[in-house]
Scaffold this motif. Structure first.
Motif, mmCIF file in Angstrom:
data_model
loop_
_atom_site.group_PDB
_atom_site.id
_atom_site.type_symbol
_atom_site.label_atom_id
_atom_site.label_comp_id
_atom_site.label_asym_id
_atom_site.label_seq_id
_atom_site.Cartn_x
_atom_site.Cartn_y
_atom_site.Cartn_z
ATOM 1 N N GLU A 197 0.832 -1.199 0.000
ATOM 2 C CA GLU A 197 0.000 0.000 0.000
ATOM 3 C C GLU A 197 0.869 1.252 0.000
ATOM 4 O O GLU A 197 2.021 1.240 0.444
ATOM 5 C CB GLU A 197 -0.933 0.015 1.218
ATOM 6 C CG GLU A 197 -0.244 0.214 2.558
ATOM 7 C CD GLU A 197 0.272 -1.073 3.182
ATOM 8 O OE1 GLU A 197 0.700 -1.037 4.355
ATOM 9 O OE2 GLU A 197 0.258 -2.120 2.477
ATOM 10 N N HIS A 198 0.301 2.341 -0.536
ATOM 11 C CA HIS A 198 1.022 3.615 -0.549
ATOM 12 C C HIS A 198 1.133 4.141 0.876
ATOM 13 O O HIS A 198 0.151 4.143 1.621
ATOM 14 C CB HIS A 198 0.296 4.630 -1.435
ATOM 15 C CG HIS A 198 1.167 5.748 -1.893
ATOM 16 N ND1 HIS A 198 1.588 6.763 -1.053
ATOM 17 C CD2 HIS A 198 1.705 6.030 -3.114
ATOM 18 C CE1 HIS A 198 2.340 7.608 -1.716
ATOM 19 N NE2 HIS A 198 2.426 7.182 -2.980
ATOM 20 N N PRO A 199 2.310 4.623 1.287
ATOM 21 C CA PRO A 199 2.476 5.076 2.675
ATOM 22 C C PRO A 199 1.749 6.374 3.000
ATOM 23 O O PRO A 199 1.449 6.643 4.165
ATOM 24 C CB PRO A 199 3.998 5.257 2.800
ATOM 25 C CG PRO A 199 4.479 5.479 1.400
ATOM 26 C CD PRO A 199 3.583 4.653 0.538
ATOM 27 N N ASP A 200 1.444 7.177 1.970
ATOM 28 C CA ASP A 200 0.724 8.433 2.176
ATOM 29 C C ASP A 200 -0.770 8.127 2.202
ATOM 30 O O ASP A 200 -1.326 7.625 1.227
ATOM 31 C CB ASP A 200 1.051 9.408 1.045
ATOM 32 C CG ASP A 200 0.463 10.796 1.253
ATOM 33 O OD1 ASP A 200 -0.506 10.927 2.026
ATOM 34 O OD2 ASP A 200 0.958 11.746 0.623
ATOM 35 N N VAL A 201 -1.422 8.441 3.326
ATOM 36 C CA VAL A 201 -2.834 8.104 3.473
ATOM 37 C C VAL A 201 -3.679 8.750 2.383
ATOM 38 O O VAL A 201 -4.752 8.243 2.027
ATOM 39 C CB VAL A 201 -3.336 8.514 4.876
ATOM 40 C CG1 VAL A 201 -3.368 10.034 5.028
ATOM 41 C CG2 VAL A 201 -4.713 7.917 5.152
ATOM 42 N N ARG A 202 -3.221 9.844 1.807
ATOM 43 C CA ARG A 202 -3.969 10.503 0.736
ATOM 44 C C ARG A 202 -3.993 9.665 -0.538
ATOM 45 O O ARG A 202 -4.859 9.838 -1.394
ATOM 46 C CB ARG A 202 -3.366 11.877 0.441
ATOM 47 C CG ARG A 202 -3.473 12.871 1.604
ATOM 48 C CD ARG A 202 -2.737 14.157 1.308
ATOM 49 N NE ARG A 202 -1.294 13.932 1.178
ATOM 50 C CZ ARG A 202 -0.402 14.885 0.909
ATOM 51 N NH1 ARG A 202 -0.823 16.138 0.717
ATOM 52 N NH2 ARG A 202 0.884 14.601 0.825
ATOM 53 N N GLU B 58 -7.549 16.779 0.975
ATOM 54 C CA GLU B 58 -7.336 15.363 1.267
ATOM 55 C C GLU B 58 -6.630 14.635 0.124
ATOM 56 O O GLU B 58 -6.514 13.413 0.145
ATOM 57 C CB GLU B 58 -8.679 14.677 1.548
ATOM 58 C CG GLU B 58 -9.376 15.190 2.799
ATOM 59 C CD GLU B 58 -10.724 14.533 3.032
ATOM 60 O OE1 GLU B 58 -11.250 14.671 4.151
ATOM 61 O OE2 GLU B 58 -11.249 13.890 2.089
ATOM 62 N N TRP B 59 -6.184 15.404 -0.858
ATOM 63 C CA TRP B 59 -5.457 14.782 -1.960
ATOM 64 C C TRP B 59 -4.365 15.725 -2.442
ATOM 65 O O TRP B 59 -4.405 16.927 -2.194
ATOM 66 C CB TRP B 59 -6.402 14.417 -3.110
ATOM 67 C CG TRP B 59 -7.099 15.595 -3.748
ATOM 68 C CD1 TRP B 59 -8.166 16.282 -3.251
ATOM 69 C CD2 TRP B 59 -6.744 16.228 -4.981
ATOM 70 N NE1 TRP B 59 -8.516 17.304 -4.099
ATOM 71 C CE2 TRP B 59 -7.667 17.299 -5.169
ATOM 72 C CE3 TRP B 59 -5.767 16.004 -5.936
ATOM 73 C CZ2 TRP B 59 -7.614 18.128 -6.286
ATOM 74 C CZ3 TRP B 59 -5.715 16.837 -7.051
ATOM 75 C CH2 TRP B 59 -6.640 17.877 -7.224
ATOM 76 N N GLU B 60 -3.392 15.145 -3.122
ATOM 77 C CA GLU B 60 -2.239 15.899 -3.599
ATOM 78 C C GLU B 60 -2.199 15.847 -5.127
ATOM 79 O O GLU B 60 -2.265 14.757 -5.709
ATOM 80 C CB GLU B 60 -0.948 15.313 -3.032
ATOM 81 C CG GLU B 60 0.294 16.071 -3.430
ATOM 82 C CD GLU B 60 1.551 15.429 -2.876
ATOM 83 O OE1 GLU B 60 2.486 16.174 -2.531
ATOM 84 O OE2 GLU B 60 1.605 14.187 -2.781
ATOM 85 N N PRO B 61 -2.128 16.996 -5.803
ATOM 86 C CA PRO B 61 -2.090 17.001 -7.269
ATOM 87 C C PRO B 61 -0.846 16.277 -7.792
ATOM 88 O O PRO B 61 0.148 16.099 -7.076
ATOM 89 C CB PRO B 61 -2.056 18.491 -7.620
ATOM 90 C CG PRO B 61 -2.544 19.189 -6.393
ATOM 91 C CD PRO B 61 -2.129 18.354 -5.240
ATOM 92 N N GLY C 94 0.089 19.424 -11.612
ATOM 93 C CA GLY C 94 -0.983 20.152 -10.944
ATOM 94 C C GLY C 94 -2.359 19.602 -11.202
ATOM 95 O O GLY C 94 -3.355 20.196 -10.775
ATOM 96 N N GLY C 95 -2.445 18.461 -11.880
ATOM 97 C CA GLY C 95 -3.747 17.876 -12.211
ATOM 98 C C GLY C 95 -4.193 16.842 -11.208
ATOM 99 O O GLY C 95 -3.478 16.488 -10.271
ATOM 100 N N ARG C 96 -5.388 16.319 -11.443
ATOM 101 C CA ARG C 96 -5.982 15.327 -10.541
ATOM 102 C C ARG C 96 -5.816 13.898 -11.020
ATOM 103 O O ARG C 96 -6.182 12.951 -10.329
ATOM 104 C CB ARG C 96 -7.471 15.636 -10.338
ATOM 105 C CG ARG C 96 -8.255 15.787 -11.642
ATOM 106 C CD ARG C 96 -9.601 16.466 -11.412
ATOM 107 N NE ARG C 96 -10.559 15.538 -10.851
ATOM 108 C CZ ARG C 96 -11.510 14.929 -11.555
ATOM 109 N NH1 ARG C 96 -11.625 15.150 -12.861
ATOM 110 N NH2 ARG C 96 -12.356 14.118 -10.959
#
Length: 664
Positions: A295-300, A358-361, A365-367
């Motif tokens: 799993e990704h370590p960043d909870v986001r 709650e999320w990082e681009p 800079g996109g989603r």
């Protein structure tokens, strides 16, 4: 630790005497040196390009220096100690330690003599911090039946007898062929009639399911996830054993036999595949070696708020290799004909089900999740290179561009995509009272605007008949007769609309209650005329779809579809044509979405000559009123709907008529 119950190795007819030895052994001698991994394997693994990891990692019965035993290999990069535990060593983590490879791959491996097929095991892992865990094998080919959680040493050896299908699969599984898919949940399609609490085995399911699907005329089955999962209410979508069919119904070879029997009847098999998330069960992938391995370590990016589960680290090369290998595994070892990829939209967008902050681009800079985009492209390139006659199907609910376009043009490379917009619009329209439909015709006609932007599959899946949404027939308005007439009309529209088809089990006979994962479909309903008629209607629609090239040859191009009239909102009539590669092999579809029958209704036709009715959803055999066009219809040189010729047709209430040009 208490001794655990092992599987009886002698029950398997495929087991060989030398692999059944379960002699109590001491610690592994240091001179045992054996590895299935080459330097090239390690290179591919670390580069995220290995697509056959199941041949290398996991447990494999082998012979080393004349001694039969089992080789174990597991990726645990943050571990300081790994051993194999099981009944064979009293679940003592000090008896059979594995050695970490010298190449910094994070793979631990070792050979345990005198144990083989049928032995249960886990990995005892100590993290660098000293934290101790017991984990099942991510590459295990078979698991104990839940709630038990150990892996089982097994294999995928099987003498397949589906050579004809595999040689000719391209003739059945191509995008210019009919594709009518029956979606099945193994646990609840049918239970033992004498004991509804008892689940059927793979073999018993095959005995009932294979002839049923053949009789109904479906071309393919899609199994909801068969991979091992600990929790029945997840429907199989929370997977712990990605490389193992669930042991609830039998062995991996039993599941292979089910697929083989479907292939012997020229029925294709698609499997639900879930690369989007996995559960946090203690024996599963979550914090596998005490760290964030899969799993990704960043909870986001690593936690899914909707499903309370964990998201793969798509940027980690070893995880990419795990997923690529898993996809190809089911096509390779189980002869699956395609994969329906679950929850693609949730993977493609970094902000999926997340609020601001709650999320990082991404780096631009996109989603969009750029790592997922590249993973899907690699996945589809690998699948279509290795298995060119297979299909990948995306469950993708957004307007993400190019899902089914080639990767060399920037697309994701899937073979098909679920047409979720069509499904939502169509169900919303058909749930309306027929009187009000005249003001909402665009909900049916709008799909033609974008129908050819992707290779679409039209789905009425399990998601539409749960959680208070009601069954399909219960969504329909009116009294009993009208509800069933509406549903027959809906299915006729579906099977004559461009695109391939998918229908969830039970919907073919008008299941009245919502789907219950823990019990059987309501097969007793077939004792009643409306349900028997609905089932017969579905048989006839599948026969029509498979017999008329105009309904499938050009499903994904504009040339295969033409509106004839969409303007008669007052009478609720919609008319369109479907065309094949031969100009004279075309059909006209007339829908009447009101309960008012129409007689002598004039319809413009694209070809002069004789037109015959080849399907009518109002047939008395389908529990209709029997308002048919039993005689051939001769065209007249009377301009109508912009065509030089026309015919006069009887259109039944809440019914559909399909006319075919009589090519004489």
């Amino acid at each position: 630790m208490a001794k655990r119950t092992t599987k009886n190795q002698s029950t398997s007819p495929e087991a060989t005497p030398e692999t059944q030895v379960t002699v109590q052994t001491s610690a592994q001698p240091e001179n045992w040196s054996y590895s299935r991994l080459t330097d090239f394997d390690i290179y591919l693994f670390r580069a995220g390009k290995h697509t056959r990891l199941y041949e290398k990692l996991g447990s494999h019965v082998v012979e080393v220096n004349g001694v039969v035993g089992t080789y174990f290999a597991v990726w645990a990069p943050a571990a300081r100690y790994v051993s194999v535990i099981g009944n064979f060593n009293g679940w003592n983590k000090g008896n059979h330690p594995l050695k970490v490879r010298w190449d910094s791959s994070g793979i631990w491996e070792g050979f345990v003599p005198h144990i083989g097929r049928g032995e249960i095991y886990k990995y005892a892992i100590t993290h660098e911090s000293g934290r101790e865990l017991e984990k099942g094998d991510p590459f295990a080919l078979w698991w104990e039946t839940p709630p038990q959680t150990a892996s089982i040493v097994w294999d995928t050896w099987y003498e397949w007898k589906d050579d004809y299908w595999m040689r000719n699969r391209g003739k059945f599984n191509a995008l210019n062929k009919p594709m009518s898919v029956y979606e099945v949940h193994l646990n609840s399609w049918r239970r033992d009639p004498s004991n509804p609490e008892r689940q059927l085995s793979y073999g018993e399911i095959a005995d009932a399911l294979v002839p049923y699907v053949k009789e109904m005329g479906f071309t393919h089955i899609e199994f909801m996830p068969v991979m091992e999962h600990p929790y029945d209410p997840s429907w199989g979508y929370q997977i712990t054993g990605y490389f193992a069919p669930t042991s609830r119904f039998g062995t991996p070879q039993d599941f292979m036999k089910l697929i083989e029997r479907l292939h012997e009847e020229n029925i294709g098999v698609y499997l639900d595949w879930v690369p989007s998330h996995f559960p946090g069960d203690a024996h599963g992938l979550y914090e596998f070696d005490g760290s964030h391995v899969y799993e990704h370590p960043d909870v986001r990016k690593g936690y899914h708020p909707d499903w309370k589960s964990y998201i793969f680290n798509y940027g980690r090369n070893e995880v990419r290799a795990f997923l690529l290998s898993n996809a190809l595994f089911w096509l390779d070892r189980f002869h699956a004909d395609g994969l329906r990829v679950d929850a693609v939209a949730s993977m493609l967008y970094l902000d999926y089900s997340r609020n601001h902050g709650e999320w990082e681009p991404n780096v631009f800079g996109g989603r969009e999740n750029l790592e997922v985009i590249s993973l899907f492209q690699e996945l589809n390139e690998a699948v279509y290179k290795e298995f060119p006659d297979a299909q990948t199907i995306a469950e993708e609910s957004t307007a993400f561009p190019g899902v089914t376009r080639p990767t060399y043009t920037g697309g994701l490379g899937f073979g098909m995509k679920w047409m979720m917009g069509w499904m939502n619009d169509t169900l919303r329209y058909f749930q309306r009272d027929p009187y009000y439909r005249r003001w909402h015709q665009d909900e049916l006609t709008f799909s033609a605007v974008y129908a050819f932007s992707e290779n679409f599959m039209l789905p009425f899946s399990h998601d539409e008949v749960v959680y208070g949404k009601k069954s399909l027939v219960s969504k329909m308005p009116g009294d009993e007769w009208q509800r069933f007439a509406n549903l027959r009309l809906l299915y006729t529209y579906m099977f004559t609309h461009p695109g391939t088809k998918l229908l969830f089990m039970g919907s073919e006979f008008g299941q009245t209650s919502e789907w219950k994962f823990e019990g059987s479909l309501d097969w007793h309903l077939l004792e009643h005329a409306p349900h028997q008629g609905m089932q017969d209607c579905m048989k006839a629609l599948n026969k029509l779809y498979r017999s008329e090239p105009a309904l499938y040859e050009l499903s994904f191009v504009q040339e295969g579809f033409e509106w004839i009239d969409t303007l008669d909102r007052e009478n609720g009539i919609l008319i369109y044509a479907r065309k094949g590669t031969r100009i004279k092999e075309q059909v006209i579809i007339i829908l009447n979405v009101t309960p008012v029958p129409q007689t002598d209704y004039r319809v413009g036709v694209p070809l002069e000559g004789t037109w015959v009715e080849v399907f009518n959803s109002d047939d008395k055999a389908f529990y209709g009123s029997g308002l048919l066009n039993e005689k051939p219809l001769e065209s007249e040189p009377k301009t109508w709907h912009g065509r030089a010729a026309s015919v006069q047709v009887t259109i039944p209430p809440l019914g559909a008529v399909v006319l075919k040009y009589q090519n004489t």
